[in-house]
Motif scaffolding. Structure first.
Motif: not given
Ligand code: GLU
Length: 420
Positions: A270-290
């Protein structure tokens, strides 16, 4: 440091005889293996060979996942939740996580601030990748959970260890933190209840830490609360509750420990929105989703209120009974220094009074020697304290039956008595 090109140019790379040291990146060569997982693998291997090993190495509840959660997963399969989920997690799961934060921690989040990943470990990894540039300093109160250090190192952050003491229940003081902060400090890796010590910070202690963080405007905190529900002193207190640091604390949690769901691999931030967005971007390139099915199970788990759920209350009660029993048994072993943990399911006794002693010509010099001595002579798997940054101690997980714990502690006592 030799590069791959250098090795190739100098004939050091032999394609027909691939040697680990020659082909693997420096990044991975320089990374330490997870000792918690390595000791657990070792114990499994010895068990498979027929040895009667008791494993107190891994931090994993020995309970089964609640029935209602298992049913939700079965239903998810039947309902064909078998396609790619949205990268940060299904909307209903992220809403359920927001509800959990409100219900359990009185924290308000919007679903866009939540990113669900493959375990809290991946959540922490992504967060560090998203916040840390090479050379940024990251404060790690010591002892720390084994993977914090390697996660920071792989991001080329600089680990700044702040050593706590057993006498202070292994808790970092505001003064220690303040003294460690420099203009380069970007992040603090914080956990309560703590793995490996089992200690937790009171609301007043957290308030004092928040006050230090608030004074440094570019400083963030990763607050690892994965042991939230295994707390023997009362209500869990979150660092993010203090308004002055609210937008600089990233809370990490998951279902593994509190809901006996280690294998489902669901963690979240649970993060400030810009940080959550960055993690989302990275995750999109790593696992797509869980995993879609695990997400549906986790959404069900999030709706279990820890204040009323029999599964959670029962598990906590049993952990507390075991903690009390193991504490008595450890206090009964001469030469150990031990604190009564207030949460999680670990003891972190100081065993250093045995260093310098030997058995059958085998000298114990440090926590690695001690962990292997106990594994080989007592058939009990523990984890060396050095993996958590404190070589005086070893970690014992009491997430196993009372009967096995009694036997393990009997064996440890006997093995230590044989050291001269
Ligand atoms: N977090 C648990 C432990 O410390 C599981 C193993 C791991 O991921 O380190 O034992």
């Amino acid at each position: 440091m030799r590069t791959f090109a250098h090795r190739k140019a100098n004939g050091l790379f032999r394609p027909n005889k691939l040697l680990y040291m020659e082909i693997i990146s420096n990044r991975i060569l320089n990374m330490a293996e997870s000792e918690t997982l390595a000791m657990t693998a070792k114990a499994r291997e010895l068990k498979a060979q027929g040895k009667d090993v008791i494993s107190l190495s891994i931090g994993e509840p020995d309970f089964n996942t609640p029935e209602i959660v298992k049913e939700a997963a079965k239903k998810a399969i039947d309902d064909n939740f078998t396609h790619y989920p949205p990268v940060p997690g299904y909307a209903d799961l992220r809403e359920a996580v927001c509800l959990k934060f409100k219900r359990d921690n009185n924290l308000e989040f919007k679903p866009e601030q939540i990113v669900v990943s493959t375990g809290a470990k991946q959540s922490i990894y992504q967060l560090v990748q998203c916040l840390i540039n090479p050379g940024d300093e990251v404060i790690i109160p010591t002892p720390f959970w084994v993977s914090y250090k390697e996660i920071v190192r792989v991001a080329e952050g600089k680990c700044i260890y702040v050593k706590t003491s057993l006498e202070n229940d292994f808790k970092v003081t505001p003064e220690q933190l303040e003294a460690a902060i420099t203009p380069k400090t970007k992040l603090i890796m914080f956990s309560s209840p703590s793995n490996p010590t089992g200690m937790l910070y009171s609301k007043e202690e957290l308030r004092a830490i928040a006050a230090v963080v608030a004074r440094h405007e570019n400083l963030f905190v990763m607050a690892d609360e994965i042991y939230e529900h295994i707390n023997f002193v009362g209500r869990h207190e979150s660092l993010a509750q203090f308004p002055e640091v609210r937008d600089r604390v990233i809370t990490v949690n998951g279902v593994a420990k509190g809901f006996a769901m280690t294998g489902w691999r669901i963690g979240f931030i649970a993060a400030p929105t810009p940080i959550a967005k960055a993690c989302n971007k990275l995750q999109g390139q790593v696992t797509s989703a869980t995993c879609s099915i695990a997400q549906k199970a986790a959404a069900c788990a999030m709706l279990l209120d820890p204040a009323t759920s029999d599964d959670i209350i029962n598990m906590r009660r049993i952990f507390q009974q075991r903690r009390d029993m193991v504490y008595q048994l450890l206090c009964d072993i001469p030469g150990l220094k031990v604190r009564l943990p207030q949460g999680a399911f670990y003891f972190f006794p100081d065993v250093s009074s045995y260093y310098g002693k030997s058995f059958n010509g085998q000298k114990i010099e440090n926590s690695t020697d001690m962990a292997f001595y106990l594994l080989n002579e007592a058939n009990v798997a523990t984890v060396m304290g050095s993996a958590f940054g404190d070589d005086a101690c070893i970690r014992l997980s009491y997430a196993t039956s009372e009967e096995l714990l009694r036997e393990a502690l009997r064996r440890i006592k006997e093995a230590l008595a044989n050291l001269r």
